[in-house]
Design an enzyme around this catalytic site. Structure first.
Site, PDB file in Angstrom:
ATOM      1  N   HIS A 147       0.873  -1.170   0.000  1.00  0.00           N
ATOM      2  CA  HIS A 147       0.000   0.000   0.000  1.00  0.00           C
ATOM      3  C   HIS A 147       0.919   1.231   0.000  1.00  0.00           C
ATOM      4  O   HIS A 147       2.011   1.183   0.559  1.00  0.00           O
ATOM      5  CB  HIS A 147      -0.803  -0.064   1.302  1.00  0.00           C
ATOM      6  CG  HIS A 147      -1.929   0.907   1.420  1.00  0.00           C
ATOM      7  ND1 HIS A 147      -1.736   2.223   1.769  1.00  0.00           N
ATOM      8  CD2 HIS A 147      -3.262   0.750   1.260  1.00  0.00           C
ATOM      9  CE1 HIS A 147      -2.925   2.832   1.826  1.00  0.00           C
ATOM     10  NE2 HIS A 147      -3.861   1.964   1.515  1.00  0.00           N
ATOM     11  N   ASP A 202       2.674  -4.624   8.027  1.00  0.00           N
ATOM     12  CA  ASP A 202       1.464  -3.813   7.890  1.00  0.00           C
ATOM     13  C   ASP A 202       0.276  -4.776   7.959  1.00  0.00           C
ATOM     14  O   ASP A 202       0.007  -5.517   7.015  1.00  0.00           O
ATOM     15  CB  ASP A 202       1.537  -3.079   6.541  1.00  0.00           C
ATOM     16  CG  ASP A 202       0.223  -2.402   6.161  1.00  0.00           C
ATOM     17  OD1 ASP A 202      -0.778  -2.593   6.875  1.00  0.00           O
ATOM     18  OD2 ASP A 202       0.222  -1.699   5.139  1.00  0.00           O
ATOM     19  N   GLN A 208      -4.838  -4.933   6.572  1.00  0.00           N
ATOM     20  CA  GLN A 208      -5.784  -5.751   5.817  1.00  0.00           C
ATOM     21  C   GLN A 208      -5.959  -7.135   6.442  1.00  0.00           C
ATOM     22  O   GLN A 208      -6.958  -7.806   6.209  1.00  0.00           O
ATOM     23  CB  GLN A 208      -5.274  -5.884   4.371  1.00  0.00           C
ATOM     24  CG  GLN A 208      -6.333  -6.099   3.335  1.00  0.00           C
ATOM     25  CD  GLN A 208      -7.430  -5.052   3.391  1.00  0.00           C
ATOM     26  OE1 GLN A 208      -8.588  -5.393   3.632  1.00  0.00           O
ATOM     27  NE2 GLN A 208      -7.091  -3.803   3.203  1.00  0.00           N
ATOM     28  N   LYS A 218     -11.055  -0.902   9.848  1.00  0.00           N
ATOM     29  CA  LYS A 218     -11.184  -2.040   8.942  1.00  0.00           C
ATOM     30  C   LYS A 218     -11.650  -3.290   9.691  1.00  0.00           C
ATOM     31  O   LYS A 218     -11.810  -4.343   9.104  1.00  0.00           O
ATOM     32  CB  LYS A 218      -9.860  -2.306   8.238  1.00  0.00           C
ATOM     33  CG  LYS A 218      -9.550  -1.186   7.243  1.00  0.00           C
ATOM     34  CD  LYS A 218      -8.375  -1.453   6.360  1.00  0.00           C
ATOM     35  CE  LYS A 218      -8.202  -0.280   5.404  1.00  0.00           C
ATOM     36  NZ  LYS A 218      -6.923  -0.307   4.705  1.00  0.00           N
ATOM     37  N   CYS A 265      -4.544   2.463  -3.829  1.00  0.00           N
ATOM     38  CA  CYS A 265      -3.339   2.937  -3.137  1.00  0.00           C
ATOM     39  C   CYS A 265      -2.190   1.957  -3.328  1.00  0.00           C
ATOM     40  O   CYS A 265      -1.353   1.793  -2.429  1.00  0.00           O
ATOM     41  CB  CYS A 265      -3.569   3.153  -1.644  1.00  0.00           C
ATOM     42  SG  CYS A 265      -4.771   4.417  -1.290  1.00  0.00           S
TER      43      CYS A 265
HETATM   44  C1  LIG Z   1      -6.008   0.497   4.559  1.00  0.00           C
HETATM   45  C2  LIG Z   1      -4.607   0.098   4.513  1.00  0.00           C
HETATM   46  C3  LIG Z   1      -3.586   0.941   4.966  1.00  0.00           C
HETATM   47  C4  LIG Z   1      -3.848   2.336   5.472  1.00  0.00           C
HETATM   48  O1  LIG Z   1      -4.653   2.339   6.597  1.00  0.00           O
HETATM   49  P1  LIG Z   1      -5.200   3.729   7.175  1.00  0.00           P
HETATM   50  O2  LIG Z   1      -6.258   3.327   8.141  1.00  0.00           O
HETATM   51  O3  LIG Z   1      -5.745   4.489   6.008  1.00  0.00           O
HETATM   52  O4  LIG Z   1      -4.046   4.419   7.796  1.00  0.00           O
HETATM   53  C5  LIG Z   1      -2.292   0.484   4.907  1.00  0.00           C
HETATM   54  N1  LIG Z   1      -2.001  -0.739   4.436  1.00  0.00           N
HETATM   55  C6  LIG Z   1      -2.945  -1.586   3.995  1.00  0.00           C
HETATM   56  C7  LIG Z   1      -2.553  -2.939   3.504  1.00  0.00           C
HETATM   57  C8  LIG Z   1      -4.278  -1.196   4.008  1.00  0.00           C
HETATM   58  O5  LIG Z   1      -5.215  -2.032   3.561  1.00  0.00           O
END
Ligand SMILES: *Cc1c(COP(=O)(O)O)cnc(C)c1O
Length: 404
Positions: free
Chosen positions: A121, A198, A201, A224, A362
Site C-alpha cells: 500500500h 502492515d 488488511q 477495517k 493505493c
Molecule cells: C487500509 C490500509 C492501509 C492504510 O490504513 P489507514 O487506516 O488508512 O491508515 C495500509 N495498508 C494496507 C494494507 C491497508 O489495507
C-alpha cells in the site's frame, strides 16, 4: 456455523437503500461497517464520561482513563503482546508506520538497505522512500509473480548483513494475498534486520500473535475491523520502542519539561503526544470484543466460502480476469473485464446498489506490474452473503452488457 441473518441485524447501515436498491456493501477492504454494539459504546462515552484522560483527578477523567487503558489491554490480549505498553494508540496504520519510519532516521546510515515488498500500500512505501532520502539508505523491492505471490527465492538473495529493515504487508489490500510473514520475519532476523508488518488488511481476518510471530512492529487500523475511523495501533517490541525517538512533541509524552531539556515519558506515552482519540480507542476495544465474540476461525472459514463462490461465479462472465490468484488469499477479488474501464463498471454497480472500489487501491506499483490503470475490487466481510454475491455477479454482467 455463523448465523449471518442475526449478525446482519447488528449492522444498522446494512438495512439502507442506495439508488432505490438494497445496499450491497462490498468495499470492506477500504473500511468495514460498524455494529450497534460499537456504536453504543461511542454514544455511552459522550453521554456519560467524556473527559480528558491521564490528567484530571475528577471522576469522569478517571473513568475515561480506566476505560481507555482497558481498551489497550484488550488490544494487547487480542494480538498477544507481552506488555500492554507495547501497544501504542495511533490514528491508524499510516500513522503507525510513520512513527517507525521517522524513528529509524537516527538508526540508519548511508548504504544500509531497506527491503519492501512489491505489493505494498502507498502508506507502506512512501514513508520508507522518505526515510531512504533522509538517511542515504537504499530501498530494494521483493518482486512478485503474476499470481501475486512474493518471490521468496529472490528475497533470500536480497537479504544480507546490509539489510537493516524489512517491510511487508500481512495481506495485500489490492490482491488479497496472504504473505508468508513468519518466514519473512525469521529470515530477516537471521541477518539482524528488524521487520514491520502492515497488518491493516489482515487484522479483520486473522488474529495475529505478536509473540509467536516474533515480529518487531505490527500496525493495524480499527476502521477495517468494525471500529471507528481515526484510531489504530502500533505494536512494537519493548526494546525497539525504547530505541526509537518520539515522533511528535507535545503534552502527554513528557516526564519533565524545562526550557533547557525535556525528558520523555515512559512507554507507551512517549509516542502518544497530545489528547488522543479517547472515544475511538475505547470503541476499538469494543470492536475487538465484537469480532472475538463471533470468532476469527469462524470468520475465516465463512469468508473463504464466499471467496470461492464469488470467484467461481465471476469467472463465468466472459472476458473477466481476476488479479491476485495466490494459493493463500482472503476475501478480496480484484478484476477487470476486457476492453472496459474499471471506473465505468463501478459506476454502474453503484446505480444498482452495489458498493465496490475502483482504481489503483493505493497500490499503484501493482497496477503498473500488470500494466493496467486499476481494477474493480469487491471485498467481503463476514456479514456478506451468497445472495449478495449473486447480486454482484448479475450487476457485473449487466454492466458488461450496457458498456459493450
Ligand atoms: C487500509 C490500509 C492501509 C492504510 O490504513 P489507514 O487506516 O488508512 O491508515 C495500509 N495498508 C494496507 C494494507 C491497508 O489495507
Amino acid at each position: 456455523m455463523l448465523d449471518i441473518t442475526k449478525i446482519r441485524e447488528d449492522f444498522p447501515i446494512l438495512k439502507r437503500e442506495v439508488n432505490g436498491k438494497p445496499l450491497v456493501y462490498l468495499d470492506n477492504a477500504a473500511t468495514s461497517q460498524t455494529p450497534q454494539q460499537v456504536i453504543d459504546v461511542i454514544v455511552d462515552y459522550y453521554h456519560n464520561y467524556n473527559a480528558n484522560i491521564h490528567r484530571g483527578v475528577h471522576a469522569l477523567s478517571q473513568e475515561a482513563t480506566d476505560k481507555y487503558e482497558v481498551a489497550r489491554q484488550k488490544i494487547q490480549k487480542h494480538f498477544n503482546a507481552r506488555k500492554s505498553y507495547e501497544i501504542i494508540f495511533t490514528s491508524g496504520t499510516t500513522h503507525s508506520i510513520n512513527i517507525v519510519a521517522n524513528g529509524f532516521t537516527t538508526l540508519l546510515k548511508k548504504g544500509d538497505e531497506i527491503l519492501v515488498s512489491a505489493m505494498e500500500h502507498h502508506s507502506n512505501i512512501v514513508p520508507w522512500q522518505m526515510l531512504a532520502e533522509r538517511t542515504g539508505a537504499v530501498l530494494r523491492v521483493i518482486p512478485m509473480n503474476m499470481e501475486g505471490e512474493l518471490l521468496m527465492e529472490v528475497y533470500d538473495e536480497l537479504l544480507s548483513d546490509m539489510t537493516k529493515l524489512v517491510f511487508c504487508n500481512h495481506i495485500s489490500n489490492a490482491l488479497g494475498t496472504i504473505n508468508p510473514i513468519k518466514e519473512i520475519i525469521d529470515k530477516a532476523h537471521a541477518v539482524g534486520a528488524a521487520v514491520l508488518i502492515d497488518g491493516a488488511q489482515a487484522a479483520p481476518h486473522i488474529k495475529a500473535d505478536m509473540q509467536q510471530l516474533d515480529v518487531d512492529f505490527y500496525a493495524a487500523s480499527a476502521h477495517k475491523m468494525c471500529g471507528p475511523t481515526g484510531v489504530g495501533m502500533l505494536y512494537g517490541k519493548e526494546e525497539w520502542l525504547n530505541k526509537l525517538p518520539p515522533y511528535q512533541g507535545g503534552g502527554e509524552m513528557i516526564a519533565e519539561v524545562t526550557f533547557e531539556k525535556t525528558t520523555y515519558a515512559d512507554l507507551p506515552h512517549k509516542f502518544e503526544a497530545g489528547t488522543p482519540n479517547i472515544c475511538g480507542g475505547i470503541a476499538f476495544g469494543a470492536a475487538l470484543d465484537y469480532m472475538n465474540h463471533i470468532g476469527f476461525d469462524e470468520i475465516a472459514e465463512y469468508e473463504h466460502g464466499l471467496l470461492e463462490y464469488a470467484t467461481q461465479e465471476l469467472l463465468k462472465i466472459e472476458g473477466l480476469r481476476i488479479y491476485g490468484t495466490a494459493k493463500d488469499k482472503t476475501s478480496v477479488i480484484s478484476f477487470n473485464i476486457e476492453g472496459l474501464h474499471p471506473y465505468d463498471i463501478g459506476s454502474i454497480l453503484d446505480k444498482l446498489g452495489v458498493a465496490v472500489r475502483t482504481g489503483h487501491h493505493c497500490a499503484q506499483p501493482i497496477m503498473d506490474f500488470y500494466g493496467i490503470p486499476g481494477t474493480v475490487r469487491a471485498s467481503f466481510c463476514f456479514y456478506n452473503t451468497k445472495d449478495e454475491v449473486n447480486t454482484l455477479v448479475k450487476a457485473v454482467a449487466r454492466a458488461k452488457a450496457m458498456l459493450e
